[in-house]
Design an enzyme around this catalytic site. Structure first.
Site, PDB file in Angstrom:
ATOM      1  N   LYS A  79       0.849  -1.187   0.000  1.00 45.25           N
ATOM      2  CA  LYS A  79       0.000   0.000   0.000  1.00 45.25           C
ATOM      3  C   LYS A  79       0.888   1.242   0.000  1.00 45.25           C
ATOM      4  O   LYS A  79       1.952   1.250   0.637  1.00 45.25           O
ATOM      5  CB  LYS A  79      -0.900  -0.038   1.243  1.00 45.25           C
ATOM      6  N   SER A 154      -9.878   1.817   2.931  1.00 43.05           N
ATOM      7  CA  SER A 154      -8.977   2.567   2.091  1.00 43.05           C
ATOM      8  C   SER A 154      -7.971   1.708   1.307  1.00 43.05           C
ATOM      9  O   SER A 154      -7.414   2.189   0.322  1.00 43.05           O
ATOM     10  CB  SER A 154      -8.194   3.573   2.932  1.00 43.05           C
ATOM     11  N   SER A 178     -10.028  -0.636   7.051  1.00 45.19           N
ATOM     12  CA  SER A 178      -9.412  -0.388   5.740  1.00 45.19           C
ATOM     13  C   SER A 178      -8.718  -1.593   5.104  1.00 45.19           C
ATOM     14  O   SER A 178      -8.369  -1.543   3.930  1.00 45.19           O
ATOM     15  CB  SER A 178      -8.427   0.777   5.826  1.00 45.19           C
TER      16      SER A 178
END
Lengths: 484, 95
Positions: A79, A154, A178
């Site tokens: 990420k 997210s 997330s």
């Protein structure tokens, strides 16, 4: 057979047994990225030549008989809020459009030490704030099961890239869901470890008392295997907990006879779709058939978790994001009058709408006159919610709930009302409040073929039980790959 | 819950944000509904409840006060928007 369809543990084993090279696995993943990335848009940065060079280096080590890491040659992605030395780390924000960290996050370092291959950095909601990855400054990642739908957020890029077979595994971060909500929406496996299990050093902070890094994978065995590499004490993270973790992969027996499952009724009410409820109930029956026992129970304070979460996380975010001022790194406004105006203009131009909204909410909650009413109040409610969980775990080994109230929603469907978007996290936030470990795995598909996720919550530092319960359940579920 | 224009502008100043007219109006509405949502917490009696800052019981984490290697200056300055090679440059603050 295309290599990219395989799981990370299969790739690991085949490289170890010299059936394939890391270069072949890496090339397969890069080919897959080239094939589907224009539809899925998971990546902010793809490291093509660098990944191949890294794979060749590992192949040479293997050929020479040198000792290699536990995940030698397995290609993965991170990420874009995890620092990678000299590789762009943007947090999907304009604020960090040019930021190349001078150091690696501890997870980056650990996965490099395990001899994995970094394929690139994946998309996210800006600064990890959002539930759909629509808040990225760069691109909107699509759900591989239906590209008119969001991947969740997210960690939407982490989830979509795994579901689309672009990466064998990824890491996500989870502050209020997330990792788990996008895992549910994209039909992959996502684990949020116990707070303090995985070092946050080099994870660009959103809400420090809630953030945790965890694996996002194709199956539960992969998840345990990756957690084995990233969990552990780190002196560089002052909230890291120094305990001995078991070998999670070795602990997967699939035997859940006698496992006591609590099913909190508050997670099955208003707002939870019938198809999600039906799939979770069917999964519970499967677990019962495997020898587990389940019963209905209550977590009466659950409805207070979401408002408490938004006060605590926004307050911490407003403090953490104060560092972005246009002086040390990242974006700086072109026009300003003086130093204060440099800060203000940089922040106004560098942050997107949702990030500004959270900074404003957090600043309000911490400001004079409101601190006791909102921030302290939320922290007190946090204590009460934690006590609720503590009591539940006196009776139950794990708790099972839906992972998301609905399957993937449409792109643009929830962007006009922030509160409606916040409701997407209703099944996941209380776990962060409690600092507990929780896994999400697919447990079925809705009538449109969109994945449905189930969440298994465990006691602090009992990831082994959570993983094993998921492993047993997974065996009873038929998984369907997206048709891209 | 009603958040006034003055409150939004005051908080924006604390947060070092310059808001456009449109953003200000939007934030009055959004902050009103989000803070209003948080008012739900008042339904709970928290009298005497100890606030939790972290989910795990923690003491201060101290390390030994020893000199360790730090980053080379040029490494750190590489990301600076403006630098003279020795430090970060900002607009003049003292006349």
């Amino acid at each position: 057979m295309d290599l990219y369809t395989l799981t990370a543990h299969e790739i690991r084993d085949m490289i170890k047994e010299k059936k394939i090279s890391s270069k072949e696995a890496t090339q397969s993943a890069l080919d897959r990225i080239a094939q589907v990335e224009d539809k899925v848009e998971s990546f902010v940065t793809v490291l093509g030549d660098e990944a191949i060079a890294q794979a060749e280096k590992i192949d040479a080590k293997i050929a020479s008989g040198e000792e290699v890491g536990a995940l030698a040659g397995v290609p993965m992605a991170l990420k874009d809020n995890m620092c990678t030395k000299d590789v762009l780390t943007t947090c999907s924000s304009k604020m960090l459009y040019n930021f190349k960290p001078p150091y690696n996050a501890t997870v980056t370092e650990k996965l490099a030490g395990a001899d994995t291959v970094l394929l690139g950095k994946v998309n996210m909601d800006e600064f990890a704030m959002g539930s759909s990855t629509e808040n990225s400054y760069y691109k909107k990642t699509k759900n591989p099961y239906d590209i008119t739908k969001v991947p969740g957020g997210s960690s939407g890029g982490s989830a979509a890239s795994v579901a689309a077979d672009e990466a064998f595994f990824t890491l996500g971060s989870d502050t209020g869901g997330s990792i788990r909500q996008p895992a549910a929406l994209c039909g992959c496996v996502g684990l949020k470890p116990t707070y303090g299990s995985v070092s946050r050093y080099g994870l660009i902070a959103f809400a420090s008392s809630l953030d945790q890094i965890g694996p996002m994978t194709k199956d539960v065995k992969d998840c345990a295997m990756v957690l084995d590499q990233i969990a552990g004490y780190d002196a560089k993270d002052s909230t890291s907990v120094n305990i001995q973790h078991p070998n999670f992969e070795a602990a997967l027996t699939g035997d859940i006879r006698g496992l006591k499952i609590g099913v909190p009724q508050e997670y099955f009410g208003q707002g939870i779709s019938e198809e999600v409820t039906a799939a979770v109930n069917a999964a519970l029956s499967n677990m019962k058939a495997e020898g587990a026992e389940f019963s209905d129970m209550s977590l009466p304070l659950n409805e207070y978790a979401l408002p408490a979460y938004y006060m605590i996380s926004s307050a911490e975010a407003s403090s953490n994001l104060a560092r972005f001022d246009g002086v040390k790194y990242g974006y700086r406004a072109e026009k300003f009058n003086d130093l204060i105006d440099l800060y203000c203009q940089t922040r106004s131009e560098g942050f997107g709408a949702e990030v500004k909204r959270r900074i404003m909410i957090g600043t309000y909650a911490l400001s004079s006159g409101y601190y006791d009413a909102y921030y302290k109040k939320a922290q007190q409610v946090r204590t009460m919610i934690m006590n609720d969980f503590g009591k539940a775990f006196e009776t139950y080994d794990v708790l099972v709930t839906p992972a998301s109230p609905t399957t993937a929603f449409g792109i643009g469907e929830k962007t006009s009302d922030p509160l409606e978007m916040y409701m997407a996290d209703i099944c996941t936030v209380s776990v962060n409040i409690g600092g507990l470990p929780a896994i999400v795995i697919p447990c079925g598909y809705d009538k449109n073929g969109l994945p449905i996720g189930i969440q298994i919550i465990g006691k602090p530092f009992d990831e082994a039980t959570v993983l094993n319960a998921a492993y047993a359940l997974e065996k009873t579920i038929t998984k369907v790959k997206p048709n891209l | 819950m009603k958040i006034t224009r003055e409150e939004v502008l005051h908080v924006a100043k604390l947060a070092r944000l310059n808001l456009t007219e449109e953003e200000t109006t939007r934030l009055m509405e959004d902050m009103g509904s989000i803070i209003g949502f948080a008012d739900k917490l008042n339904e709970l009696d928290t009298e005497g409840v100890v606030p939790t800052a972290h989910a795990i019981p923690m003491q201060n984490a101290f390390r030994k006060d020893e000199i360790a290697e730090s980053f080379p200056r040029e490494e750190i300055l590489k990301n600076a928007p403006d630098s003279d090679g020795e430090g970060f440059l900002i607009p003049k603050v003292v006349e």
